[in-house]
Write a protein that holds these residues in place. Sequence first.
Motif: not given
Length: 201
Positions: A133-137, A139-143, A147-150, A194-201
């Motif tokens: 959750k902290l990693i995703l948060k 990355g999300n804050e840095q655009n 925004n995906i549920d951990p 696949m997961i990285l491509s789904y999360i990373i903008k």
Amino acid sequence: MKKRTAKQTKELILSTAIGLFAKKGFDGLRVDELALDAGINKATIYYHFKDKSFIFETILLYLSEFIINEIEKRQKNIIDPKNKLENFLDAIIFVMTSKRDLAKIMMQELAFNGKNLTDDVTKHFFKIIYTLKLILKEGNEQNLFKNIDPLLVHATIIGSLNYYYTMKEAEIDKKDEEYKIDISQESANEIKEMILSYIIK
């Protein structure tokens, strides 16, 4: 024959129990069977572990601590959220593919709503998800990330890997020529990508 130390006896009990729990689940394992497979008597098991539930808890605590240590080891001195995410996924892949019996035990327990999980074990596993959750948060804050549920991310990689390798171990690709499936050794990395491509903008 050299007598086993108390530590060696405990390790024998746990390693035997891991194999049996993976095969039979919590409810299917009987202490009589554990004693027989380990080549020791029931009294020895109860001397080291108060009951079957305590053996199960010890195994799951070991698994959760192993995962946490693997993640922390790979995250050391990493600043970039993308690298953190990739290292997190690598740690999970390593555990899921190298500790197959432990992974099966975890998945079986989750399939039954964690009915045999103690509070301590649950806290350990949620620490893993909180790390994600902290990693995703970050990355999300840095655009950098969507925004995906951990919990969804964690469930996706755990479920995908476990399903895939369970089918591989069942050798479904060799059962019937008509339905032959080519199972690649690179599948874990493909799931990760696949997961990285789904999360990373």
